[in-house]
Design an enzyme around this catalytic site. Structure first.
Site, PDB file in Angstrom:
ATOM      1  CD  GLU A 110      -2.911  -0.757   2.413  1.00  0.00           C
ATOM      2  OE1 GLU A 110      -2.499  -0.203   3.439  1.00  0.00           O
ATOM      3  OE2 GLU A 110      -4.082  -1.110   2.220  1.00  0.00           O
ATOM      4  CE  LYS A 121      21.574 -11.741  17.514  1.00  0.00           C
ATOM      5  NZ  LYS A 121      22.976 -12.069  17.152  1.00  0.00           N
ATOM      6  CB  THR A 122      22.341  -4.564  13.540  1.00  0.00           C
ATOM      7  OG1 THR A 122      23.184  -5.543  12.942  1.00  0.00           O
ATOM      8  CG2 THR A 122      22.964  -4.065  14.835  1.00  0.00           C
ATOM      9  N   GLY A 132     -18.995   9.514  22.312  1.00  0.00           N
ATOM     10  CA  GLY A 132     -19.227   8.151  21.838  1.00  0.00           C
ATOM     11  C   GLY A 132     -20.398   8.113  20.886  1.00  0.00           C
ATOM     12  CB  CYS A 150     -19.299  14.883  22.589  1.00  0.00           C
ATOM     13  SG  CYS A 150     -19.970  15.187  20.944  1.00  0.00           S
ATOM     14  CG  LEU A 151     -23.037   9.724  23.988  1.00  0.00           C
ATOM     15  CD1 LEU A 151     -24.298   9.981  23.174  1.00  0.00           C
ATOM     16  CD2 LEU A 151     -22.547   8.303  23.714  1.00  0.00           C
ATOM     17  CG  MET A 202     -23.634  18.437  27.222  1.00  0.00           C
ATOM     18  SD  MET A 202     -24.236  19.069  25.647  1.00  0.00           S
ATOM     19  CE  MET A 202     -24.721  20.721  26.038  1.00  0.00           C
ATOM     20  CD  GLN A 203     -25.371  14.204  22.130  1.00  0.00           C
ATOM     21  OE1 GLN A 203     -25.501  12.989  22.005  1.00  0.00           O
ATOM     22  NE2 GLN A 203     -25.001  14.980  21.119  1.00  0.00           N
ATOM     23  CG  HIS A 230     -14.825  16.133  21.076  1.00  0.00           C
ATOM     24  ND1 HIS A 230     -14.905  14.979  21.821  1.00  0.00           N
ATOM     25  CD2 HIS A 230     -15.810  16.060  20.155  1.00  0.00           C
ATOM     26  CE1 HIS A 230     -15.886  14.222  21.357  1.00  0.00           C
ATOM     27  NE2 HIS A 230     -16.458  14.867  20.352  1.00  0.00           N
ATOM     28  CD  GLU A 261     -11.901  15.377  23.915  1.00  0.00           C
ATOM     29  OE1 GLU A 261     -12.488  16.342  24.438  1.00  0.00           O
ATOM     30  OE2 GLU A 261     -12.500  14.461  23.304  1.00  0.00           O
TER      31      GLU A 261
HETATM   32  N1  GLN Z   1     -23.245  10.312  19.082  1.00  0.00           N
HETATM   33  C1  GLN Z   1     -23.388  11.696  19.419  1.00  0.00           C
HETATM   34  C2  GLN Z   1     -23.712  12.553  18.205  1.00  0.00           C
HETATM   35  O1  GLN Z   1     -23.457  12.184  17.097  1.00  0.00           O
HETATM   36  C3  GLN Z   1     -22.163  12.214  20.137  1.00  0.00           C
HETATM   37  C4  GLN Z   1     -20.942  12.227  19.308  1.00  0.00           C
HETATM   38  C5  GLN Z   1     -19.692  12.349  20.119  1.00  0.00           C
HETATM   39  O2  GLN Z   1     -19.705  12.107  21.326  1.00  0.00           O
HETATM   40  N2  GLN Z   1     -18.588  12.709  19.483  1.00  0.00           N
HETATM   41  O3  GLN Z   1     -24.199  13.648  18.364  1.00  0.00           O
END
Ligand code: GLN
Length: 543
Positions: free
Chosen positions: A148, A186-187, A354, A381-382, A384-385, A515, A517
């Site tokens: 590839e 070992k080389t 997630g 993200c998820l 928080m939801q 996000h 992070e």
């Molecule tokens: N699954 C959720 C959405 O699509 C959260 C996505 C995530 O956590 N990155 O909104």
């Protein structure tokens, strides 16, 4: 014109080429040069966005909305240079571009071939967007010898001729294994891998040899002789105590000095390592420790949460504490007794991003535990939801509250958003559209409520953070959720999309739709992570 440093890997995968590229870039930057790092991925996916985190680790998102390889996260964390769409390309994207051009008839009847069409596209990618740079580092994914990666190797070979040998350097990263029975390093694998490279017309300038034991002078000389490089250009790379020691360690082994020498650039000065010495001092000498539980789905593979675990460590460095991360499988938590036993010893609970329903009841139960026990909680993200669904069910008494991501629901606290304002105007998505590249992606601004906790944490009223999601919290429920104590303290500037929720009556309870992070750096920890870990330190004094 920018000079090019190509980084290839040999013998085995997982040698840490990405970290090596990031560390070399950091060293050049510490010598005052302007750098940018790129990744060439030989697989056929157009981008890693549709790949499972189990296959490929986390998908790193750039400000300009590209879904990229997680190595771009290392690059950003080590250089502070924000990556762009043009910094990651895959064979899939190269072929997609070429095939689209072929269908349009742009090749005017020519036979479209790997050489020159694919190799030209790779070279164009390497050279695009490189104004104002001293060095462009290009890391080639995979291992030399893979079918590839051949077009990429060929493109490098050509590019070295096109722009002049004096403007390019090739660093080949190899493994020098230790055979315990013989008591020897070992080389031979390195020799074979370099032979593979030279058979493609590419002579490396430097060899970075990963080894578990110090490389004796005799072996260094042997590698140099057989691989046709200077002895000083055979750089031993022993495992470091932490990734933050890698730039200093490689500098001490002569990596940056030898790279500059290979370019014929004056290499007498020294890089300014103050930033890295401070980072490594904070990491190595913590004054305490906290334990954070991450309740997620992909906990079996930590690369799936690479930026998250780094950001937690950075938050620890900001507070001079070590952060222990407990990776907890949300699916285990559907039984409340297991949940309490696992969550009680923690100083902070984080529910990360997630996709999909699996483990969601465990995540919701973890939010409930954090809220009821007043344990610092961070939902991303998820996450928080799920905090919003938990609030709807338990503090706003909406039975059956859910998200449409998990199927039809009468109470869609979180729902699919098919229209939003992007930088280029209104963006639209069809409900049954493609999965690849169709989320709300990249940096979007948010306005913070003047009296909120997050306003104090950020010390700013307007922020910009990176997004990667398809669903949004439904603004129809804002008032009901606020009556239950969950406050919407950050919104998109037009007030349409909830960005941050918090519970002001608790010590630390924040959920963010983006996000954070992705923007945390060791020398510049993200304010939300620094603040979350500070709250965890306070919590650790209580338990
Ligand atoms: N699954 C959720 C959405 O699509 C959260 C996505 C995530 O956590 N990155 O909104």
């Amino acid at each position: 014109m920018a000079r090019y440093i190509f980084i290839t890997g040999g013998v085995v995968s997982s040698l840490g080429k990405g970290l090596m590229a990031a560390s070399l870039a950091a060293l050049l930057q510490a010598r005052g040069y302007r750098v940018r790092i790129r990744k060439f991925d030989p697989y056929l996916n157009v981008d890693p966005g549709t790949m499972s985190p189990y296959q490929h680790g986390e998908v790193y998102v750039t400000d300009d909305g590209a879904e990229t390889d997680l190595d771009l996260g290392h690059y950003e964390r080590f250089t502070g240079v924000s990556a762009r769409q043009s910094d990651n390309v895959t064979s899939g994207r190269i072929y997609q571009t070429i095939i689209q051009k072929e269908r349009r008839g742009d090749y005017l009847g020519a036979t479209v071939q790997v050489i020159p069409h694919v190799t030209d596209a790779i070279k164009a990618f390497a050279q695009a967007d490189t104004e104002d740079l001293d060095f462009v580092l290009c890391e080639i994914g995979g291992t030399v010898g893979d079918i590839e990666s051949l077009p990429f190797m060929e493109a490098i070979r050509q590019l070295r001729n096109d722009i002049g040998y004096e403007n390019t350097v090739l660093v080949h990263v190899t493994l020098v294994p230790y055979i315990a029975a013989a008591g020897e390093l070992k080389t031979k694998p390195t020799q074979h891998s370099v032979r593979e490279l030279t058979s493609l017309g590419i002579q490396p300038d430097l060899l970075l040899c990963r080894c578990e034991q110090p490389l004796p002078e005799s072996e260094r000389r042997k590698i140099a002789l057989f691989c046709n490089v200077r002895k000083e250009a055979v750089i031993p790379a022993l495992d470091a105590k932490s990734i933050y020691d890698v730039p200093r360690q490689y500098h001490e082994e002569g990596l940056d000095t030898e790279v500059l020498r290979a370019f014929g650039i004056d290499n007498k000065g020294k890089p300014d390592m103050a930033r890295w010495d401070d980072v490594s001092e904070r990491y190595t000498n913590p004054e305490g420790e906290v334990t954070i539980g991450v309740v997620g789905k992909y906990v079996g593979l930590q690369d799936a949460y690479k930026s998250l675990s780094e950001a937690l460590v950075h938050g620890g460095m900001a507070n001079r504490v070590k952060v222990n991360i407990e990776w907890l499988d949300a699916e285990m938590f559907e039984n409340p007794e297991d949940l309490a036993a696992q969550l009680e010893p923690l100083h902070g609970i984080l529910v990360p991003g997630g996709f999909g329903e699996r483990g969601s009841e465990g995540k919701i139960a973890s939010v409930k535990f954090a809220r009821e026990r007043n344990v610092p909680f961070f939902g991303i993200c998820l996450g928080m939801q799920m905090a919003c669904v938990e609030a709807a069910r338990n503090t706003s008494h909406i039975a059956g509250a859910s998200t449409t991501e998990f199927g039809d629901t009468d109470e869609p606290i979180v729902g699919l958003i098919t229209e939003w304002m992007g930088a280029e105007g209104l963006e639209k998505r069809a409900e049954d559209g493609d999965l690849g590249g169709t989320m709300r992606l990249g940096a979007y601004p948010a306005k913070l409520d003047g009296n909120s906790h997050v306003r104090a944490i950020y010390d700013s009223e307007e922020i910009s953070e990176r997004h990667r999601h398809r669903y949004e919290v439904n603004t129809k429920y804002v008032e009901t959720l606020e009556n239950g104590g969950l406050i919407f303290s950050g919104m998109s500037p037009d007030g349409e999309l909830p960005e941050i929720v918090e519970r002001p009556d608790l010590n630390w309870f924040v959920g963010v739709q983006f996000h954070p992070e992705l923007k945390s750096r060791p020398f510049d920890p993200h304010p939300l992570f620094a603040s979350f870990i500070k709250a965890a330190v306070e919590q650790s004094r209580l338990v």
